[in-house]
Design an enzyme around this catalytic site. Structure first.
Site, PDB file in Angstrom:
ATOM      1  N   ASP A  67      -4.983  -7.191  -8.001  1.00  0.00           N
ATOM      2  CA  ASP A  67      -6.079  -6.488  -8.676  1.00  0.00           C
ATOM      3  C   ASP A  67      -6.052  -6.665 -10.188  1.00  0.00           C
ATOM      4  O   ASP A  67      -5.089  -7.174 -10.754  1.00  0.00           O
ATOM      5  CB  ASP A  67      -6.062  -4.993  -8.302  1.00  0.00           C
ATOM      6  CG  ASP A  67      -4.671  -4.376  -8.373  1.00  0.00           C
ATOM      7  OD1 ASP A  67      -3.766  -5.009  -8.952  1.00  0.00           O
ATOM      8  OD2 ASP A  67      -4.488  -3.277  -7.856  1.00  0.00           O
ATOM      9  N   ASN A 136      -1.772   8.773  -4.145  1.00  0.00           N
ATOM     10  CA  ASN A 136      -2.781   9.194  -3.160  1.00  0.00           C
ATOM     11  C   ASN A 136      -2.862   8.208  -1.983  1.00  0.00           C
ATOM     12  O   ASN A 136      -3.814   8.234  -1.221  1.00  0.00           O
ATOM     13  CB  ASN A 136      -4.155   9.366  -3.825  1.00  0.00           C
ATOM     14  CG  ASN A 136      -4.665   8.058  -4.434  1.00  0.00           C
ATOM     15  OD1 ASN A 136      -4.025   7.024  -4.314  1.00  0.00           O
ATOM     16  ND2 ASN A 136      -5.816   8.124  -5.088  1.00  0.00           N
ATOM     17  N   HIS A 138      -3.026   4.901  -2.214  1.00  0.00           N
ATOM     18  CA  HIS A 138      -3.796   3.673  -2.425  1.00  0.00           C
ATOM     19  C   HIS A 138      -2.905   2.436  -2.431  1.00  0.00           C
ATOM     20  O   HIS A 138      -1.728   2.499  -2.762  1.00  0.00           O
ATOM     21  CB  HIS A 138      -4.694   3.755  -3.670  1.00  0.00           C
ATOM     22  CG  HIS A 138      -4.017   3.646  -4.999  1.00  0.00           C
ATOM     23  ND1 HIS A 138      -4.073   4.638  -5.943  1.00  0.00           N
ATOM     24  CD2 HIS A 138      -3.308   2.649  -5.561  1.00  0.00           C
ATOM     25  CE1 HIS A 138      -3.430   4.253  -7.031  1.00  0.00           C
ATOM     26  NE2 HIS A 138      -2.943   3.051  -6.819  1.00  0.00           N
ATOM     27  N   GLU A 143      -8.779   2.864  -3.059  1.00  0.00           N
ATOM     28  CA  GLU A 143      -8.611   4.310  -3.121  1.00  0.00           C
ATOM     29  C   GLU A 143      -8.965   4.942  -1.773  1.00  0.00           C
ATOM     30  O   GLU A 143      -9.568   4.286  -0.917  1.00  0.00           O
ATOM     31  CB  GLU A 143      -9.552   4.869  -4.202  1.00  0.00           C
ATOM     32  CG  GLU A 143      -9.219   4.402  -5.612  1.00  0.00           C
ATOM     33  CD  GLU A 143      -8.114   5.222  -6.268  1.00  0.00           C
ATOM     34  OE1 GLU A 143      -7.184   5.677  -5.574  1.00  0.00           O
ATOM     35  OE2 GLU A 143      -8.201   5.401  -7.498  1.00  0.00           O
TER      36      GLU A 143
HETATM   37  C1  GLP Z   1      -1.639   0.678  -9.492  1.00  0.00           C
HETATM   38  C2  GLP Z   1      -1.714  -0.663  -8.811  1.00  0.00           C
HETATM   39  C3  GLP Z   1      -1.064  -0.607  -7.443  1.00  0.00           C
HETATM   40  C4  GLP Z   1       0.282   0.051  -7.535  1.00  0.00           C
HETATM   41  C5  GLP Z   1       0.143   1.460  -8.036  1.00  0.00           C
HETATM   42  C6  GLP Z   1       1.433   2.225  -8.136  1.00  0.00           C
HETATM   43  O1  GLP Z   1      -2.657   1.517  -9.100  1.00  0.00           O
HETATM   44  N1  GLP Z   1      -3.060  -1.133  -8.684  1.00  0.00           N
HETATM   45  O2  GLP Z   1      -0.970  -1.928  -6.933  1.00  0.00           O
HETATM   46  O3  GLP Z   1       0.907   0.057  -6.281  1.00  0.00           O
HETATM   47  O4  GLP Z   1      -0.428   1.376  -9.329  1.00  0.00           O
HETATM   48  O5  GLP Z   1       2.023   2.014  -9.381  1.00  0.00           O
HETATM   49  P1  GLP Z   1       3.416   2.565  -9.862  1.00  0.00           P
HETATM   50  O6  GLP Z   1       4.440   1.677  -9.272  1.00  0.00           O
HETATM   51  O7  GLP Z   1       3.344   2.420 -11.353  1.00  0.00           O
HETATM   52  O8  GLP Z   1       3.531   3.965  -9.412  1.00  0.00           O
END
Ligand code: GLP
Length: 242
Positions: A67, A136, A138, A143
């Site tokens: 993404d 959440n 995702h 989402e």
């Molecule tokens: C973002 C990314 C996800 C990732 C998530 C969790 O939203 N798009 O791919 O898994 O963050 O991130 P973190 O590891 O910083 O909690």
């Protein structure tokens, strides 16, 4: 779905890195799908270390990223393109021609999403997809409510996700839209590994692994995947029953 619980964050990240290295040793031209996020920094550190010790080469791999924020150029310091450059691509031997991140600065997002999917297909489809998870539930930027059949597209981010990812943005809020591989795109991967560490992920992990399969918990879609494993540290696994 397999669950592996490790004592520390470092061990869980090392297991994810070892799985990537193993895959590339068996098939150096594998197609990988890679995530960003704080959790993954430990895995990228491990991969860079392995590479420096001669333990893995990315020279023949194709690497797609899950993404990117819509409206950010690859040069923006808080873009996922910058994250990948700083934490990974500049430190290993990945071939720039075979690394692909959705272009956040595109003027035609729909077309960018289509060509991203087409390029993935042309590369032979994703062999190994690495995932993090949001609080959440995702995955990528899918989402709650994202259709399990969704493909790469533009999405609107929830307020909580924008806050969680707000570092480096004015007002501590990330951009409101992103381009993301869909849940369906992710499910097409031949193998999926989700890495989650820390107690703030425990609820999302339990809901995804033991809860009802529901589009309200995007990662619960992984229950239906034939080759998916969750790599967890003890705190992220804390709310699992078994
Ligand atoms: C973002 C990314 C996800 C990732 C998530 C969790 O939203 N798009 O791919 O898994 O963050 O991130 P973190 O590891 O910083 O909690």
């Amino acid at each position: 779905m397999k669950i592996h619980v490790f004592e520390s964050e470092r061990e869980a990240a090392a297991a994810a890195a070892a799985a990537v290295a193993r895959r590339l040793e068996e098939a150096p031209d594998s197609v990988l799908m890679m995530p960003t996020g704080d959790t993954m920094l430990a895995m990228y550190r491990e991969l860079v270390g392995l590479h420096e010790r001669g333990g893995v080469s990315f020279a023949r791999a194709s690497i797609f990223n899950l993404d990117e924020y819509l409206g950010l150029s690859a040069k923006h310091p808080a873009s996922f393109a910058s994250y990948m450059r700083e934490n990974f691509f500049s430190r290993v031997d990945a071939e720039p021609e075979r690394t692909r991140i959705p272009d956040g600065a595109t003027r035609d997002p729909a077309r960018e999403c289509e060509s991203y999917e087409r390029e993935m297909q042309a590369a032979g489809g994703v062999d190994l997809c690495l995932l993090g998870i949001g609080k959440n539930g995702h995955v990528g930027f899918n989402e709650p409510g994202a259709p399990f059949s969704s493909r790469t597209r533009v999405v609107r981010l929830s307020e909580s996700t924008r806050e969680a990812n707000g570092a480096g943005f004015p007002g501590g809020l990330s951009p409101e839209k992103a381009l993301t591989a869909g849940v369906g795109t992710i499910l097409d991967s031949r193998e999926i590994l989700l890495l989650a560490t820390g107690e703030d992920k425990a609820e999302a992990v339990a809901a995804s692994v033991e809860g009802r399969v529901s589009e309200e918990v995007p990662a619960s879609a992984l229950q239906g995947h034939p080759a998916c494993a969750f790599l967890l540290d003890a705190t992220a696994a804390d709310l699992l029953n078994e």
